[in-house]
Design an enzyme around this catalytic site. Structure first.
Site, mmCIF file in Angstrom:
data_model
loop_
_atom_site.group_PDB
_atom_site.id
_atom_site.type_symbol
_atom_site.label_atom_id
_atom_site.label_comp_id
_atom_site.label_asym_id
_atom_site.label_seq_id
_atom_site.Cartn_x
_atom_site.Cartn_y
_atom_site.Cartn_z
ATOM 1 N N SER A 120 -16.056 -9.360 37.349
ATOM 2 C CA SER A 120 -16.223 -8.799 36.010
ATOM 3 C C SER A 120 -15.346 -7.579 35.790
ATOM 4 O O SER A 120 -15.121 -7.176 34.647
ATOM 5 C CB SER A 120 -17.683 -8.407 35.776
ATOM 6 O OG SER A 120 -18.087 -7.416 36.716
ATOM 7 N N HIS A 156 -15.048 -15.877 34.501
ATOM 8 C CA HIS A 156 -16.080 -14.849 34.383
ATOM 9 C C HIS A 156 -17.227 -15.306 33.494
ATOM 10 O O HIS A 156 -17.079 -15.381 32.274
ATOM 11 C CB HIS A 156 -15.460 -13.560 33.835
ATOM 12 C CG HIS A 156 -16.448 -12.444 33.697
ATOM 13 N ND1 HIS A 156 -16.369 -11.490 32.712
ATOM 14 C CD2 HIS A 156 -17.570 -12.137 34.416
ATOM 15 C CE1 HIS A 156 -17.362 -10.648 32.827
ATOM 16 N NE2 HIS A 156 -18.120 -11.022 33.849
ATOM 17 N N GLU A 201 -15.085 -16.226 30.257
ATOM 18 C CA GLU A 201 -13.697 -15.770 30.183
ATOM 19 C C GLU A 201 -12.875 -16.463 31.264
ATOM 20 O O GLU A 201 -13.226 -16.406 32.452
ATOM 21 C CB GLU A 201 -13.629 -14.254 30.369
ATOM 22 C CG GLU A 201 -14.254 -13.487 29.217
ATOM 23 C CD GLU A 201 -14.305 -11.993 29.452
ATOM 24 O OE1 GLU A 201 -14.057 -11.233 28.505
ATOM 25 O OE2 GLU A 201 -14.605 -11.583 30.602
ATOM 26 N N ASN A 258 -15.824 -6.884 28.120
ATOM 27 C CA ASN A 258 -16.082 -5.525 28.592
ATOM 28 C C ASN A 258 -15.077 -4.522 28.035
ATOM 29 O O ASN A 258 -15.373 -3.328 27.922
ATOM 30 C CB ASN A 258 -16.082 -5.478 30.121
ATOM 31 C CG ASN A 258 -17.366 -6.039 30.704
ATOM 32 O OD1 ASN A 258 -18.422 -5.975 30.081
ATOM 33 N ND2 ASN A 258 -17.281 -6.616 31.892
#
Length: 509
Positions: free
Chosen positions: A121, A142, A154, A192
């Site tokens: 991550s 991910h 992802e 993120n």
């Protein structure tokens, strides 16, 4: 293409690994579970059996579907048993050397056409692939927790990743029922990275002392439509998780001001105020339930309402605000200048109340500002300046709350709460698009599915108006001289040209 992946190996069977195994097995993929911890893989399979049984009892899946999924979950005692997998996904500890060493070990086991994927991550896919003999077959895959519910994945291309590897992984993700979004190997990838604007800007406002925690959260939940306020979200996630991510992305981008963390969360982390898990964060909790959460500000009692004089930046806003105030029973003044008794209600974008007084030439003691960017049927935000008379502030509050809609009064701030937060969310997404980290479609989908925002940030920017967002950022930048508010070139160009933020640029070369 997705059908080329028939057998998947999974190394690491913790919560994340088990979730990945579950959705793959339910989609008909044969999953071989391996964990270096003795008995961990079998425990994970047993727990998945309980999870699947619960889904059967709730009518979510059939008994035959459960039996087929369990048949697809095979525990392997040795890592060598992953040799004939088409894909191996690692979901081990978030440690670069551990992941790099595992992939190098797997290269000596699997076939040449097997894809090696990391569920990292926060680490660089390129760095993890370094040392592999064939880094072109290494990619990021991910998933988000809880995997069965978070339907976005992802797919990350490292510098050496072959394009067809990402293509195969996107097809595989679609086959197991999730939405794959493709990203370049940059800090935070899409979700993120894009998520930095929401919590970071809330913490900046808290540092500035313009509003209390509950006020910020209520404005963004009720007025802007977010599922949770940013400080509520930080309490849920836990600062032991969130703050290190803030610092990591800030440092990986070489102290880019947009991502600057708050000293407050570092202090709270050191002091053990992590959020729900410790019973104290931005709010207090007992048995996992908040006991001092966001509360409405009490509506003041006033002897009488003064006449109201309003000023806005455009005709549409003037008509909208006038209609609301007339509905609430206000007596509106229509002269070019306010009378000596009037409450001056201004509706600026990007400015603070002090500069709004200067812009519209009003007496600051009688001036209150209102944010027209949010949904006024759900919540209303008022802003005072340092000289606003308490009686005028209370009159504005009582008037705007007279139909039962919540009202929050904040201190003087550029861009109110919602304007500056939404502008930063949109601007950061524009930067991600400008850097070609992902396509505009994937940015919107990833953020909406991964962060639970009511809209994708680029689509949201289009709905709010690119020129309006640009104006908010430019004014905040001019007033604060803080580089965090500088507009993205992607936003500026589209705002100037009058086109959508989702408009793609023509290819070069």
């Amino acid at each position: 293409m997705g059908d080329s992946i028939k057998i998947m190996g999974l190394v690491g069977t913790g919560v994340m690994g088990a979730g990945i195994a579950q959705i793959a097995a339910q989609a008909g993929v044969l999953v071989r579970l391996f964990d270096a911890r003795a008995g961990a893989a079998q425990t994970a399979r047993d727990n998945l059996g309980v999870t699947l049984a619960k889904l059967v009892s709730k009518g979510k899946i059939t008994q035959p579907a459960m039996d087929a999924a369990l048949e697809n979950l095979q525990v392997t005692a040795a890592i060598d048993e992953l040799r004939n997998c088409d894909l191996v996904v690692e979901a081990i500890v978030e440690n670069l050397e551990a992941k790099r060493g595992l992939l190098q070990q797997l290269e000596g086991i699997v076939t040449e056409d097997c894809i090696l994927a990391t569920n990292t991550s926060s680490l660089s896919v390129t760095a993890i692939a370094t040392g592999c003999q064939h880094p072109e077959r290494v990619a990021g895959l991910h998933f988000f927790n809880p995997v069965p519910l978070m339907r976005v994945v992802e797919v990350i291309d490292g510098l050496a990743t072959a394009p067809q590897v990402g293509d195969r992984l996107l097809a595989f993700v679609a086959r197991i029922g999730h939405r794959g979004v493709r990203a370049k190997d940059t800090p935070g990838f899409i979700v993120n990275h894009a998520g930095r604007a929401y919590g970071t800007e809330a913490l900046k406002m808290l540092d500035e002392g313009i509003a209390q925690c509950g006020d910020i959260d209520r404005i963004l939940r009720e007025g802007a439509g977010f599922r949770m306020g940013p400080l509520e979200l930080l309490d849920l996630t836990g600062l032991d998780v969130s703050h290190p991510v803030m610092e990591s992305i800030y440092n990986q981008f070489y102290q880019e001001p947009r991502y600057k963390p708050s000293p407050l969360t570092r202090q709270m982390l050191v002091g053990g105020r992590l959020g729900r898990k410790t019973g104290q964060g931005f709010y207090r909790y007992e048995n996992g339930q908040v006991i001092d959460g966001p509360q409405p500000q009490p509506v003041p009692t006033i002897p009488s309402l003064p006449p109201v004089w309003i000023a806005t930046e455009n005709t549409e806003d003037y008509e909208r605000l006038s209609a609301l105030l007339i509905t609430l029973g206000a007596h509106l003044e229509s002269a070019a200048q306010p009378s000596a008794e009037a409450l001056c209600l201004l509706a600026p974008y990007g400015r603070d109340a002090t500069s709004a007084c200067e812009r519209f030439d009003t007496d600051p003691t009688r001036t209150v500002c209102i944010d027209l960017l949010t949904d006024l049927s759900r919540h209303r935000t008022l802003m005072q300046n340092p000289l606003t008379a308490p009686g005028m502030r209370d009159a504005a509050h009582a008037l705007l709350a007279s139909d039962g809609v919540g009202v929050t009064v904040i201190g003087d701030s550029v861009g109110f709460v919602a304007q500056r937060t939404l502008a930063m969310v949109v601007n950061l997404a524009c930067d991600i698009a400008q850097q070609r980290i992902a396509s505009v479609e994937d940015i919107d989908q990833a953020v909406q599915l991964g962060l639970g925002y009511p809209n994708g940030p680029l689509a949201w920017g289009d709905a709010l108006g690119p020129r309006r967002i640009l104006s908010i950022l430019q004014r905040m930048s001019e007033l604060t001289h803080d580089p965090r508010y500088r507009p993205s070139p992607w936003l500026r160009r589209r705002a100037v040209l009058g086109i959508s933020l989702r408009h793609k640029e023509p290819s070069v070369g």
